[in-house]
Design a protein around this motif. Structure first.
Motif, PDB file in Angstrom:
ATOM      1  N   ILE A 324     -13.219   7.963  10.572  1.00  0.00           N
ATOM      2  CA  ILE A 324     -11.792   7.649  10.639  1.00  0.00           C
ATOM      3  C   ILE A 324     -11.603   6.146  10.859  1.00  0.00           C
ATOM      4  O   ILE A 324     -10.791   5.502  10.187  1.00  0.00           O
ATOM      5  CB  ILE A 324     -11.116   8.492  11.741  1.00  0.00           C
ATOM      6  N   VAL A 325     -12.408   5.578  11.781  1.00  0.00           N
ATOM      7  CA  VAL A 325     -12.326   4.131  12.020  1.00  0.00           C
ATOM      8  C   VAL A 325     -12.571   3.383  10.715  1.00  0.00           C
ATOM      9  O   VAL A 325     -11.847   2.456  10.350  1.00  0.00           O
ATOM     10  CB  VAL A 325     -13.362   3.699  13.089  1.00  0.00           C
ATOM     11  N   GLY A 330     -11.309   0.112   5.887  1.00  0.00           N
ATOM     12  CA  GLY A 330     -11.245  -0.005   4.430  1.00  0.00           C
ATOM     13  C   GLY A 330      -9.816  -0.218   3.952  1.00  0.00           C
ATOM     14  O   GLY A 330      -9.568  -1.026   3.059  1.00  0.00           O
ATOM     15  N   LEU A 331      -8.873   0.497   4.556  1.00  0.00           N
ATOM     16  CA  LEU A 331      -7.463   0.341   4.167  1.00  0.00           C
ATOM     17  C   LEU A 331      -7.005  -1.089   4.444  1.00  0.00           C
ATOM     18  O   LEU A 331      -6.247  -1.668   3.665  1.00  0.00           O
ATOM     19  CB  LEU A 331      -6.587   1.331   4.934  1.00  0.00           C
ATOM     20  N   ASP A 332      -7.493  -1.677   5.545  1.00  0.00           N
ATOM     21  CA  ASP A 332      -7.109  -3.060   5.847  1.00  0.00           C
ATOM     22  C   ASP A 332      -7.693  -4.025   4.820  1.00  0.00           C
ATOM     23  O   ASP A 332      -7.060  -5.010   4.454  1.00  0.00           O
ATOM     24  CB  ASP A 332      -7.584  -3.452   7.252  1.00  0.00           C
ATOM     25  N   ILE A 333      -8.912  -3.739   4.356  1.00  0.00           N
ATOM     26  CA  ILE A 333      -9.544  -4.627   3.375  1.00  0.00           C
ATOM     27  C   ILE A 333      -8.851  -4.497   2.016  1.00  0.00           C
ATOM     28  O   ILE A 333      -8.484  -5.466   1.383  1.00  0.00           O
ATOM     29  CB  ILE A 333     -11.044  -4.296   3.243  1.00  0.00           C
ATOM     30  N   LEU A 334      -8.665  -3.268   1.610  1.00  0.00           N
ATOM     31  CA  LEU A 334      -8.087  -3.012   0.285  1.00  0.00           C
ATOM     32  C   LEU A 334      -6.602  -3.359   0.270  1.00  0.00           C
ATOM     33  O   LEU A 334      -6.073  -3.791  -0.752  1.00  0.00           O
ATOM     34  CB  LEU A 334      -8.297  -1.527  -0.051  1.00  0.00           C
ATOM     35  N   ASP A 335      -5.954  -3.182   1.407  1.00  0.00           N
ATOM     36  CA  ASP A 335      -4.531  -3.487   1.569  1.00  0.00           C
ATOM     37  C   ASP A 335      -3.682  -2.938   0.434  1.00  0.00           C
ATOM     38  O   ASP A 335      -3.010  -3.675  -0.272  1.00  0.00           O
ATOM     39  CB  ASP A 335      -4.328  -5.009   1.688  1.00  0.00           C
ATOM     40  N   PRO A 336      -3.721  -1.621   0.220  1.00  0.00           N
ATOM     41  CA  PRO A 336      -2.868  -1.043  -0.824  1.00  0.00           C
ATOM     42  C   PRO A 336      -1.439  -0.958  -0.298  1.00  0.00           C
ATOM     43  O   PRO A 336      -1.162  -1.404   0.814  1.00  0.00           O
ATOM     44  CB  PRO A 336      -3.460   0.344  -1.014  1.00  0.00           C
ATOM     45  N   GLU A 337      -0.556  -0.359  -1.076  1.00  0.00           N
ATOM     46  CA  GLU A 337       0.803  -0.186  -0.588  1.00  0.00           C
ATOM     47  C   GLU A 337       0.773   0.621   0.704  1.00  0.00           C
ATOM     48  O   GLU A 337      -0.102   1.451   0.904  1.00  0.00           O
ATOM     49  CB  GLU A 337       1.629   0.575  -1.632  1.00  0.00           C
ATOM     50  N   LYS A 338       1.775   0.376   1.540  1.00  0.00           N
ATOM     51  CA  LYS A 338       1.783   0.987   2.882  1.00  0.00           C
ATOM     52  C   LYS A 338       1.729   2.513   2.822  1.00  0.00           C
ATOM     53  O   LYS A 338       1.252   3.159   3.737  1.00  0.00           O
ATOM     54  CB  LYS A 338       3.041   0.567   3.648  1.00  0.00           C
ATOM     55  N   LYS A 339       2.224   3.092   1.723  1.00  0.00           N
ATOM     56  CA  LYS A 339       2.297   4.561   1.677  1.00  0.00           C
ATOM     57  C   LYS A 339       0.919   5.212   1.807  1.00  0.00           C
ATOM     58  O   LYS A 339       0.810   6.322   2.304  1.00  0.00           O
ATOM     59  CB  LYS A 339       2.999   5.023   0.407  1.00  0.00           C
ATOM     60  N   TRP A 340      -0.141   4.543   1.374  1.00  0.00           N
ATOM     61  CA  TRP A 340      -1.472   5.152   1.447  1.00  0.00           C
ATOM     62  C   TRP A 340      -1.916   5.284   2.893  1.00  0.00           C
ATOM     63  O   TRP A 340      -2.486   6.291   3.294  1.00  0.00           O
ATOM     64  CB  TRP A 340      -2.483   4.325   0.650  1.00  0.00           C
ATOM     65  N   LYS A 341      -1.666   4.212   3.658  1.00  0.00           N
ATOM     66  CA  LYS A 341      -2.033   4.272   5.064  1.00  0.00           C
ATOM     67  C   LYS A 341      -1.201   5.364   5.736  1.00  0.00           C
ATOM     68  O   LYS A 341      -1.708   6.158   6.513  1.00  0.00           O
ATOM     69  CB  LYS A 341      -1.783   2.916   5.716  1.00  0.00           C
TER      70      LYS A 341
END
Ligand SMILES: *[C@@H]1O[C@H](CO)[C@@H](O)[C@H](O)[C@H]1NC(C)=O
Ligand SMILES: *[C@@H]1O[C@H](CO)[C@@H](O)[C@H](O)[C@H]1NC(C)=O
Length: 395
Positions: A324-325, A330-341
């Motif tokens: 989970i961490v 990974g989400l911070d690195i990839l920085d996709p649209e907020k909806k994915w997070k």
């Protein structure tokens, strides 16, 4: 028991749906001033959207650039760069809220990377420029008069912090380092910085989806199967096979995600994401250990079985936490649209809520069963006890 199984299966399916649906959202947006634009595109980074009307006879384009999730202490900018896909040369529209609360919108030609975006004329003329900041969303409106044939342009968009009434330096990592691409005003097609980067972006997305689904979602579901199904007598030994099926498919998909991640890491010439990479390697190691643990499992009544249980459970929970961490890393690195997070957080909350309910149900059943057992068999012959139920059950 049947219901629990179905609920878990359903969450599996919902998860895959969540990760595959991603339509353009700009089409359904309504401007508060009722402006209508014929074309729009969801830009791939920094929660940004471009809406426009292109008039071919006059080469003019009316644009509205939106950036959501901002604050009054950040500046926002959208630019055309006739010189290339970079910052220097960008013919920018800039907007921010100044210290007296007014929204300032102006043009700024970027002549060096070390700029605080001073006002200046662009290489094409701009009229009707204005901006609004409402509900944490900055929108820049303008009409650009382009030279003929300028229908495919390099676009750059950016956002950064304010230093008083002066735009400060923006971040160079995450979405801020990738927010550049080609825009075709006529077809509405966009690409992000050349085909090389594009396929790289695709591989990064594949890595992200594979890893979030396997390590970040299926594995916790597999743990829940083992922990909560085995209390139901009817689910023995079905829970064991469900657990193994869930964890081995998660491991299979997870290793594929892991391999794409390693490849991405070795191909990336610039920034290294050491923490994300190291957690990934630990995860692969632990996951593989769990696979061997299955093969080397002592019999249920073997004297070492207790130690094996402790080992299997602690490595298992460590895998879940680290997974989970690392999904968030990974989400911070990839920085996709907020909806994915948000989608991933939603999945975690749903799994957490299901786990909480099942945890309560499990204790209820175990305690009730204990009561029944002490009535009928004073020595609690089936080996279940309220405290020991979790630690000592198992195939
Ligand atoms: C864009 O064009 C449409 C007609 O095609 C028009 O209704 C609309 O007002 C135009 N929008 C702007 C902002 O000029
Ligand atoms: C802030 O912006 C408004 C609108 O552009 C302007 O009228 C005002 O003078 C600005 N104030 C400062 C301190 O720059």
């Amino acid at each position: 028991m049947d219901k629990v199984c179905k609920a878990l299966l359903l969450s599996c399916i919902l998860v895959s749906l969540c990760f595959t649906s991603s339509a353009q959202t700009c089409n359904s947006y309504t401007f508060s001033n009722n402006a209508i634009y014929r074309s729009c595109v969801d830009l791939p980074f920094l929660n940004s959207f471009l809406h426009w009307n292109y008039t071919q006879s006059s080469n003019t384009v009316d644009i509205a650039f939106r950036h959501t999730g901002t604050t009054s202490s950040r500046w926002v900018s959208w630019a055309i760069n006739p010189e290339g896909q970079q910052m220097v040369g960008s013919q920018s529209l800039v907007a921010y809220q100044n210290s007296s609360g007014g929204i300032r919108a102006y043009t700024s030609p970027v002549t060096s990377t070390n700029t605080d975006l001073p006002e200046g004329d662009l290489s094409f003329s701009v009229s009707n420029i204005m901006a609004t900041l409402t509900n944490s969303e900055m929108t820049i409106f303008a009409r650009l008069e382009l030279s003929s044939g300028m229908t495919t342009v390099n676009q750059v968009w950016q956002e950064g912090p304010m230093n008083g009434d002066t735009p400060g330096m923006h971040s160079l990592t995450g979405g801020n380092g990738q927010s550049v691409g080609v825009l075709n005003f006529l077809s509405g097609q966009t690409t992000t910085s050349g085909s090389g980067t594009n396929s790289r972006l695709r591989r990064r997305n594949v890595h992200g989806v594979l890893s979030a689904v396997s390590w970040g979602t299926l594995m916790p579901i597999g743990v829940m199967m083992a922990r909560y199904l085995k209390v139901f007598k009817a689910a023995d030994p079905a829970w064991f096979y469900l657990h193994i099926a869930c964890q081995s498919s998660a491991y299979g998909v997870g290793v594929a995600g892991w391999a794409t991640g390693l490849k991405l890491g070795s191909d990336s010439a610039g920034v290294q994401h050491d923490l994300h990479r190291n957690i990934g390697i630990v995860l692969f190691t632990f996951g593989t250990l769990q696979l061997f643990a299955l093969l080397l499992r002592p019999k249920k009544d073997h004297k070492y079985r207790l130690y094996w249980n402790i080992y299997h459970h602690s490595v298992g929970y460590a895998v879940i936490i680290l997974s989970i961490v690392n999904v968030f890393e990974g989400l911070d690195i990839l920085d996709p649209e907020k909806k994915w997070k948000r989608a991933y957080i939603g999945i975690l909350i749903a799994l957490g809520a299901i786990a909480l309910m099942l945890e309560a149900l499990t204790w209820f059943i175990v305690i009730k069963r204990k009561g029944v057992n002490t009535d009928k068999h004073p020595h609690n012959t089936n080996g279940l006890s309220a405290n020991g139920a979790m630690a000592h059950q198992g195939v």
